[in-house]
Design a protein around this motif. Structure first.
Motif, PDB file in Angstrom:
ATOM      1  N   SER A 130       0.842  -1.189   0.000  1.00 62.23           N
ATOM      2  CA  SER A 130       0.000   0.000   0.000  1.00 62.23           C
ATOM      3  C   SER A 130       0.883   1.247   0.000  1.00 62.23           C
ATOM      4  O   SER A 130       1.938   1.281   0.630  1.00 62.23           O
ATOM      5  N   GLY A 131       0.444   2.261  -0.729  1.00 54.03           N
ATOM      6  CA  GLY A 131       1.187   3.508  -0.831  1.00 54.03           C
ATOM      7  C   GLY A 131       1.976   3.647  -2.113  1.00 54.03           C
ATOM      8  O   GLY A 131       2.399   4.753  -2.474  1.00 54.03           O
ATOM      9  N   THR A 132       2.187   2.549  -2.823  1.00 51.33           N
ATOM     10  CA  THR A 132       2.946   2.576  -4.066  1.00 51.33           C
ATOM     11  C   THR A 132       2.150   3.258  -5.167  1.00 51.33           C
ATOM     12  O   THR A 132       0.958   2.979  -5.346  1.00 51.33           O
ATOM     13  N   THR A 133       2.790   4.155  -5.919  1.00 51.16           N
ATOM     14  CA  THR A 133       2.162   4.724  -7.104  1.00 51.16           C
ATOM     15  C   THR A 133       2.143   3.677  -8.207  1.00 51.16           C
ATOM     16  O   THR A 133       3.175   3.058  -8.503  1.00 51.16           O
ATOM     17  N   VAL A 134       0.987   3.451  -8.794  1.00 50.82           N
ATOM     18  CA  VAL A 134       0.830   2.434  -9.834  1.00 50.82           C
ATOM     19  C   VAL A 134       0.479   3.124 -11.137  1.00 50.82           C
ATOM     20  O   VAL A 134      -0.470   3.922 -11.196  1.00 50.82           O
ATOM     21  N   ALA A 135       1.250   2.826 -12.177  1.00 49.09           N
ATOM     22  CA  ALA A 135       1.029   3.433 -13.490  1.00 49.09           C
ATOM     23  C   ALA A 135       0.104   2.568 -14.331  1.00 49.09           C
ATOM     24  O   ALA A 135       0.155   1.332 -14.276  1.00 49.09           O
ATOM     25  N   VAL A 136      -0.738   3.214 -15.108  1.00 48.46           N
ATOM     26  CA  VAL A 136      -1.555   2.491 -16.081  1.00 48.46           C
ATOM     27  C   VAL A 136      -0.612   1.859 -17.100  1.00 48.46           C
ATOM     28  O   VAL A 136       0.254   2.538 -17.653  1.00 48.46           O
ATOM     29  N   PRO A 137      -0.705   0.550 -17.356  1.00 50.50           N
ATOM     30  CA  PRO A 137       0.187  -0.078 -18.341  1.00 50.50           C
ATOM     31  C   PRO A 137       0.091   0.613 -19.696  1.00 50.50           C
ATOM     32  O   PRO A 137      -0.997   1.051 -20.111  1.00 50.50           O
ATOM     33  N   SER A 138       1.213   0.702 -20.378  1.00 46.49           N
ATOM     34  CA  SER A 138       1.254   1.395 -21.670  1.00 46.49           C
ATOM     35  C   SER A 138       0.362   0.738 -22.713  1.00 46.49           C
ATOM     36  O   SER A 138      -0.055   1.383 -23.674  1.00 46.49           O
ATOM     37  N   TYR A 139       0.026  -0.542 -22.505  1.00 45.85           N
ATOM     38  CA  TYR A 139      -0.747  -1.302 -23.492  1.00 45.85           C
ATOM     39  C   TYR A 139      -2.230  -1.391 -23.137  1.00 45.85           C
ATOM     40  O   TYR A 139      -2.962  -2.147 -23.756  1.00 45.85           O
ATOM     41  N   SER A 140      -2.678  -0.613 -22.138  1.00 43.28           N
ATOM     42  CA  SER A 140      -4.066  -0.737 -21.691  1.00 43.28           C
ATOM     43  C   SER A 140      -4.742   0.622 -21.581  1.00 43.28           C
ATOM     44  O   SER A 140      -4.115   1.625 -21.235  1.00 43.28           O
ATOM     45  N   PHE A 178      -4.701  -5.959  -9.607  1.00 43.60           N
ATOM     46  CA  PHE A 178      -4.867  -5.012 -10.711  1.00 43.60           C
ATOM     47  C   PHE A 178      -5.112  -5.776 -12.012  1.00 43.60           C
ATOM     48  O   PHE A 178      -4.524  -6.838 -12.242  1.00 43.60           O
ATOM     49  N   SER A 179      -5.951  -5.210 -12.889  1.00 49.51           N
ATOM     50  CA  SER A 179      -6.345  -5.901 -14.113  1.00 49.51           C
ATOM     51  C   SER A 179      -6.476  -4.926 -15.268  1.00 49.51           C
ATOM     52  O   SER A 179      -7.170  -3.909 -15.153  1.00 49.51           O
ATOM     53  N   ALA A 180      -5.820  -5.251 -16.377  1.00 49.82           N
ATOM     54  CA  ALA A 180      -5.994  -4.506 -17.627  1.00 49.82           C
ATOM     55  C   ALA A 180      -7.098  -5.212 -18.413  1.00 49.82           C
ATOM     56  O   ALA A 180      -6.849  -6.199 -19.109  1.00 49.82           O
ATOM     57  N   ARG A 181      -8.313  -4.742 -18.280  1.00 49.28           N
ATOM     58  CA  ARG A 181      -9.466  -5.500 -18.763  1.00 49.28           C
ATOM     59  C   ARG A 181      -9.499  -5.636 -20.287  1.00 49.28           C
ATOM     60  O   ARG A 181      -9.959  -6.664 -20.803  1.00 49.28           O
ATOM     61  N   ASP A 182      -9.058  -4.628 -21.006  1.00 51.54           N
ATOM     62  CA  ASP A 182      -9.082  -4.742 -22.463  1.00 51.54           C
ATOM     63  C   ASP A 182      -8.120  -5.831 -22.932  1.00 51.54           C
ATOM     64  O   ASP A 182      -8.425  -6.596 -23.848  1.00 51.54           O
ATOM     65  N   GLN A 195      -2.427 -13.010 -18.711  1.00 60.05           N
ATOM     66  CA  GLN A 195      -0.967 -12.903 -18.662  1.00 60.05           C
ATOM     67  C   GLN A 195      -0.603 -11.443 -18.395  1.00 60.05           C
ATOM     68  O   GLN A 195      -0.555 -11.031 -17.247  1.00 60.05           O
ATOM     69  N   LYS A 196      -0.345 -10.667 -19.441  1.00 62.91           N
ATOM     70  CA  LYS A 196      -0.003  -9.256 -19.252  1.00 62.91           C
ATOM     71  C   LYS A 196      -1.150  -8.467 -18.636  1.00 62.91           C
ATOM     72  O   LYS A 196      -0.948  -7.388 -18.087  1.00 62.91           O
ATOM     73  N   ALA A 197      -2.359  -9.021 -18.709  1.00 71.68           N
ATOM     74  CA  ALA A 197      -3.512  -8.356 -18.101  1.00 71.68           C
ATOM     75  C   ALA A 197      -3.406  -8.284 -16.592  1.00 71.68           C
ATOM     76  O   ALA A 197      -4.025  -7.431 -15.955  1.00 71.68           O
ATOM     77  N   LYS A 198      -2.631  -9.181 -15.996  1.00 72.60           N
ATOM     78  CA  LYS A 198      -2.580  -9.290 -14.541  1.00 72.60           C
ATOM     79  C   LYS A 198      -1.180  -9.179 -13.962  1.00 72.60           C
ATOM     80  O   LYS A 198      -1.005  -8.726 -12.828  1.00 72.60           O
ATOM     81  N   HIS A 199      -0.173  -9.624 -14.672  1.00 73.41           N
ATOM     82  CA  HIS A 199       1.133  -9.876 -14.067  1.00 73.41           C
ATOM     83  C   HIS A 199       1.948  -8.623 -13.793  1.00 73.41           C
ATOM     84  O   HIS A 199       2.996  -8.700 -13.150  1.00 73.41           O
ATOM     85  N   PHE A 200       1.504  -7.465 -14.256  1.00 74.89           N
ATOM     86  CA  PHE A 200       2.307  -6.244 -14.088  1.00 74.89           C
ATOM     87  C   PHE A 200       2.327  -5.752 -12.652  1.00 74.89           C
ATOM     88  O   PHE A 200       3.301  -5.146 -12.206  1.00 74.89           O
ATOM     89  N   ALA A 201       1.245  -5.990 -11.882  1.00 76.66           N
ATOM     90  CA  ALA A 201       1.214  -5.529 -10.487  1.00 76.66           C
ATOM     91  C   ALA A 201       0.045  -6.132  -9.735  1.00 76.66           C
ATOM     92  O   ALA A 201      -1.064  -6.243 -10.265  1.00 76.66           O
ATOM     93  N   SER A 202       0.313  -6.533  -8.512  1.00 75.53           N
ATOM     94  CA  SER A 202      -0.705  -6.823  -7.510  1.00 75.53           C
ATOM     95  C   SER A 202      -0.258  -6.106  -6.245  1.00 75.53           C
ATOM     96  O   SER A 202       0.896  -5.702  -6.124  1.00 75.53           O
TER      97      SER A 202
END
Length: 303
Positions: A130-140, A178-182, A195-202
């Motif tokens: 908690s507290g970490t800044t999370v970026a929107v993935p470049s592909y989502s 976190f989930s990149a739904r598209d 795969q890439k939809a989920k693995h970038f950050a939890s």
């Protein structure tokens, strides 16, 4: 008992919350499975988390299995997915639901959901506190969150009965998947899962709570989701399709489970933006909480 770890520059210290509100060192790490990783590696990992967020994870999971235990979440999430990406089909499905008074059949989980606990395995090394800044993935362009109940094994299991499996749970945390739904839509269509939809950050709450405090009220936990300080949904742990003991018994069937492995229930009903229509955008401040355990908070940024 509530537990946390503190990073002091040259070591990690596990602390427990005292009755007077202070934190004391010397807590037993056995509830998290004890020491698993190389201490130098884990200290360096914690340093990175502390530099980024000012916090560290209560433990470093050795794996992560994420289940789907809530039929209501599955139905509402499918409805929200169609509403976002297929608005014409969504209107047709809504019309059928109004006529029948039942969920549109294709919104319900597949048959296997009703026969056994189902899960996928994600990236246990991408967890941030908690507290970490999370970026929107470049592909989502469709970043979402999932408020879940997580729990860690304190003891190994193999072909366990549900009661034995339940006794092996050491502690509970709040988990965010976190989930990149598209991206997830296309990946799920392959039949191999996300795969890439989920693995970038939890992410995980800074605090953990020992199992003896949570298991007696496992069906009565409550929580909420807030975006930019405004509550957008309330959640409850009630309504699991399978018990946690049944979940672990299934996972341990002819498979060794080890101390330190992390499991999650899947999204509590109402705990994702896909269900409620509250999607994440750069500049948002996301807060996810399970009242009896703790919370997760993240600023959302562009890359």
């Amino acid at each position: 008992m509530k537990l946390r770890r503190v990073y002091s520059g040259d070591r990690l210290e596990l602390q427990s919350l005292q009755s007077d509100g202070s934190w004391a060192s010397g807590a037993d790490a056995g509830v998290f499975g004890g020491a698993v990783f190389d201490p130098a590696w884990e200290l360096e990992r914690a340093r990175g988390h502390h530099d980024a967020a000012g916090h560290v994870l209560p433990f470093q999971p050795t794996s992560f299995r994420d289940f789907m235990l809530y039929e209501q979440h599955a139905v509402d999430a499918a409805r929200g997915l169609v509403r976002r990406f297929h608005p014409g089909q969504s209107r047709a499905a809504e019309g059928i639901e109004r006529l029948t008074g039942k969920p549109f059949p294709l919104f319900k989980p597949k048959a296997l959901f009703y026969r056994q606990p189902i899960y996928y395995m994600s990236n246990h090394l991408s967890f941030v506190p908690s507290g970490t800044t999370v970026a929107v993935p470049s592909y989502s362009t469709a970043l979402d969150y999932e408020l879940e109940l997580g729990f860690v094994l304190r003891a190994p299991l193999f072909n366990a009965a549900p009661a034995e499996a339940l006794d092996a749970i050491g502690a509970f945390v709040v988990v965010n998947d976190f989930s990149a739904r598209d991206v997830q839509r296309a990946e799920m269509a392959t039949g191999l899962g996300p795969q890439k939809a989920k693995h970038f950050a939890s992410s995980m709450s800074v605090q953990a709570v020992t199992a003896d405090e949570i298991l007696p009220r496992i069906d009565d936990l409550t929580g909420f989701v807030a975006i930019n300080g405004d509550a957008v949904s309330a959640v409850s742990s009630r309504g699991m399709r399978w018990s946690l003991g049944e979940l672990l018994a299934h996972a341990s069937r002819d498979e060794h489970l080890y101390a330190g492995e992390l499991f999650a229930t899947g999204t509590l009903p109402g705990g994702s933006g896909m269900e409620t229509g509250h999607w994440l955008r750069p500049g948002d401040q996301l807060t996810l909480a399970i009242d009896q355990i703790g919370e997760i908070s993240h600023p959302i940024s562009s890359r």
